[in-house]
Enzyme design. Structure first.
Site, mmCIF file in Angstrom:
data_model
loop_
_atom_site.group_PDB
_atom_site.id
_atom_site.type_symbol
_atom_site.label_atom_id
_atom_site.label_comp_id
_atom_site.label_asym_id
_atom_site.label_seq_id
_atom_site.Cartn_x
_atom_site.Cartn_y
_atom_site.Cartn_z
ATOM 1 N N GLY A 34 0.818 -1.224 0.000
ATOM 2 C CA GLY A 34 0.000 0.000 0.000
ATOM 3 C C GLY A 34 0.839 1.256 0.000
ATOM 4 O O GLY A 34 0.364 2.345 -0.299
ATOM 5 N N ASP B 22 1.827 -11.186 7.272
ATOM 6 C CA ASP B 22 2.305 -10.371 6.148
ATOM 7 C C ASP B 22 3.663 -9.755 6.466
ATOM 8 O O ASP B 22 4.290 -9.158 5.589
ATOM 9 C CB ASP B 22 1.296 -9.272 5.787
ATOM 10 C CG ASP B 22 0.925 -8.413 6.972
ATOM 11 O OD1 ASP B 22 0.483 -8.971 7.996
ATOM 12 O OD2 ASP B 22 1.087 -7.183 6.895
HETATM 13 P P1 AMP Z 1 2.546 -2.681 7.987
HETATM 14 O O1 AMP Z 1 1.889 -2.420 9.281
HETATM 15 O O2 AMP Z 1 3.557 -1.649 7.611
HETATM 16 O O3 AMP Z 1 3.085 -4.069 7.890
HETATM 17 O O4 AMP Z 1 1.412 -2.549 6.878
HETATM 18 C C1 AMP Z 1 0.242 -3.325 6.843
HETATM 19 C C2 AMP Z 1 -0.545 -2.995 5.598
HETATM 20 O O5 AMP Z 1 -0.994 -1.644 5.625
HETATM 21 C C3 AMP Z 1 0.227 -3.156 4.295
HETATM 22 O O6 AMP Z 1 -0.678 -3.602 3.319
HETATM 23 C C4 AMP Z 1 0.680 -1.752 4.011
HETATM 24 O O7 AMP Z 1 0.943 -1.538 2.651
HETATM 25 C C5 AMP Z 1 -0.527 -0.933 4.481
HETATM 26 N N1 AMP Z 1 -0.147 0.433 4.863
HETATM 27 C C6 AMP Z 1 0.505 0.808 5.977
HETATM 28 N N2 AMP Z 1 0.694 2.137 5.992
HETATM 29 C C7 AMP Z 1 0.155 2.634 4.865
HETATM 30 C C8 AMP Z 1 0.022 3.936 4.291
HETATM 31 N N3 AMP Z 1 0.498 5.018 4.892
HETATM 32 N N4 AMP Z 1 -0.604 4.032 3.102
HETATM 33 C C9 AMP Z 1 -1.092 2.955 2.490
HETATM 34 N N5 AMP Z 1 -1.010 1.706 2.956
HETATM 35 C C10 AMP Z 1 -0.383 1.532 4.137
HETATM 36 MG MG MG Z 2 4.109 -5.020 6.565
#
Ligand code: AMP
Ligand code: MG
Length: 495
Positions: free
Chosen positions: A94, A254
């Site tokens: 994302g 993930d």
């Molecule tokens: P994470 O917590 O970084 O492992 O992210 C979990 C999910 O949320 C993944 O699909 C990321 O791509 C999405 N995600 C986290 N932060 C953002 C953001 N600022 N914009 C878009 N997607 C995000």
């Molecule tokens: Mg992640």
């Protein structure tokens, strides 16, 4: 959209050759005013990149996503995942964009990915961006992990974007470039399993085996061999984390890479006083990802991978379940042996004895009772004469009769172990770091960068963490645990 003038090396784009459903082609969205904050020239060299002729401005242009380097085919990958135990069938990149892969000097393919480089079709309500704090945090901690000998994604660059991002208030935006042996996660398999798309699971499996575990190809059941190989790599990884007091904080499926590298440095932190229940993440209400729960969670995540691979393990469903279950059960003994070996090394024990588990357990119990710093406890134990009343270890801990008794048992164990004390202590100090990224030091370095635009403390900390096993008197402050006034109790995902 590729920029003909800017080349950093030869891209291979093997992931981009997988079928359409695996990803969406997506270019980074330009930022206003990219400024290069950090660039890892050693890593660039290891990757065989050709960046020496580029100016800092050109590097900022590339690693902010303002220009796609020659030959790259940017994309956002699809994946699913269990987040805190709840299954989300579609997550995906994302806010990350894979530029492609390059072949490093050792001949291995390595992903180059921008993080915070703008929205993708997987962004949901997110802005696709990153704030400066988490980018610098990942840069520091992932590089520290690497030099501590823990498999990890690496940090290639950090670029200030010149744009604001809205988090808890407005923050400065930044883009992080990370390098991984592959960004394929347990959730990548779950994505296709949730869609009952076995052809894609097969394809993904072939890709992962070809890239990361080629020996599995020759096995009777490549799917089982892959599962077993990943189980072993994860057992190694978690044992490494436990040896250095690392708490990942978001062990969602993930965020578990098939490569066995540490990935996604969100609310992670290093434990100071030993406490298996310690949790730092502000969003982990129930302590699911506490320090001491990490092995069990890893096994749980691997069981989710096994489920996704089940149809490929054996044509007979019952047999498939039996084989997968046996492989998952094996995680515990494999991990346990690695943990024991690691702890023996930390205690300077070269031989194995039946009672080592109890000896280690009693030591850790003592550290917990006395709230002793985990890192310094092992480091001081490996210093000079243990018999002396001025033992550096005893100087560190609060008075505890049982721990003093334990030391007697430990000394007796060392005598039985035999060998040369000089060599023993030298070996101990090679596995027991003196400098780890202490939360309060990390926060201080980030605050200076964010609030004052001063990268000095970040660079100083980065420099010290680059030599974690070499104690230097002038860096004493960096080796000390936080005072209660500066203690960091919570870390935020702060994405
Ligand atoms: P994470 O917590 O970084 O492992 O992210 C979990 C999910 O949320 C993944 O699909 C990321 O791509 C999405 N995600 C986290 N932060 C953002 C953001 N600022 N914009 C878009 N997607 C995000
Ligand atoms: Mg992640």
């Amino acid at each position: 959209m590729t920029h003909p003038e800017l080349s950093i090396g030869r891209f291979e784009n093997s992931f981009a050759q997988l079928p359409d459903g695996f990803f969406v082609r997506q270019n980074p969205t330009p930022v206003s005013e990219p400024v290069l904050l950090a660039f890892n020239t050693e890593l660039a060299d290891e990757l065989g990149l050709d960046t020496s002729g580029l100016t800092r401005g050109e590097l900022a242009t590339i690693f902010s996503g303002n220009a796609v380097p020659l030959g790259a085919e940017p994309l956002a990958a699809a994946y699913a995942g269990h987040q805190f135990g709840n299954f989300v069938p579609q997550l995906g990149d994302g806010r990350a964009i894979l530029l492609g892969e390059v072949r490093d000097r050792a001949g291995r393919l390595r992903d180059i990915q921008l993080k915070g480089s703008g929205p993708t079709p997987f962004s949901r309500r997110g802005d696709g961006r990153s704030a400066l704090g988490p980018v610098l945090r990942e840069y520091l901690i992932s590089e520290a992990m690497h030099v501590l000998g823990v498999p990890s994604t690496r940090a290639l660059a950090a670029v200030l974007s010149g744009d604001r991002v809205l988090r808890e208030g407005y923050k400065q935006g930044a883009v992080m470039t990370r390098v991984a042996s592959s960004h394929i996660r347990v959730g990548s398999f779950q994505y296709f399993a949730a869609r009952d798309d076995q052809a894609s699971i097969q394809r993904l499996m072939g890709y992962v085996i070809g890239r990361l575990y080629p020996e599995a190809q020759h096995s009777e059941s490549p799917a089982l061999a892959l599962l077993q190989a990943v189980i072993e790599q994860q057992a190694k990884l978690i044992a490494h984390w436990m040896m250095i007091g690392f708490v990942h904080g978001v062990m969602n499926t993930d965020n578990m890479a098939l490569s066995g590298e540490t990935i996604d440095f969100g609310p992670c932190a290093f434990m100071e006083a030993y406490n298996p229940d310690i949790v730092f993440s502000s969003i982990d209400q129930f302590g699911r990802y506490a320090y001491g729960r990490q092995p069990g969670i890893a096994q749980w995540n691997l069981a989710r991978l096994a489920e996704a691979l089940l149809p490929l393990i054996d044509p007979d469903e019952k047999k498939s379940v039996e084989l997968a279950s046996a492989a998952i059960s094996d995680f515990a003994p494999i991990y346990h042996e690695l943990w024991l070996d690691g702890m023996r090394a930390k205690l300077g024990l070269f031989q194995k004895e039946e009672d080592d588990r109890a000896l280690i357990g009693a030591f850790l119990d003592g550290l917990q009772r006395t709230e002793t710093d985990f890192t310094l406890a092992f480091r001081r134990l490996g210093e000079r004469d243990l018999g002396a009343s001025a033992s550096p270890f005893l100087g560190l801990v609060k008075h505890d009769a049982a721990l003093i008794d334990w030391l007697d048992g430990y000394r007796a164990r060392l005598m039985r172990d035999g060998g040369d004390d000089q060599a023993r202590f030298a070996a101990m100090q090679k596995v027991n770091p003196i400098y780890i990224p202490r939360n309060h030091q990390v926060e201080a370095a980030l605050s200076a960068a964010i609030d004052e635009g001063d990268l000095g403390p970040f660079k100083a900390l980065h420099g010290i963490l680059a030599h974690p096993f070499e104690e230097k008197a002038e860096f004493e402050a960096y080796s000390l645990p936080s005072q209660s006034s500066e203690r960091v109790y919570q870390t935020f995902c702060g994405t």
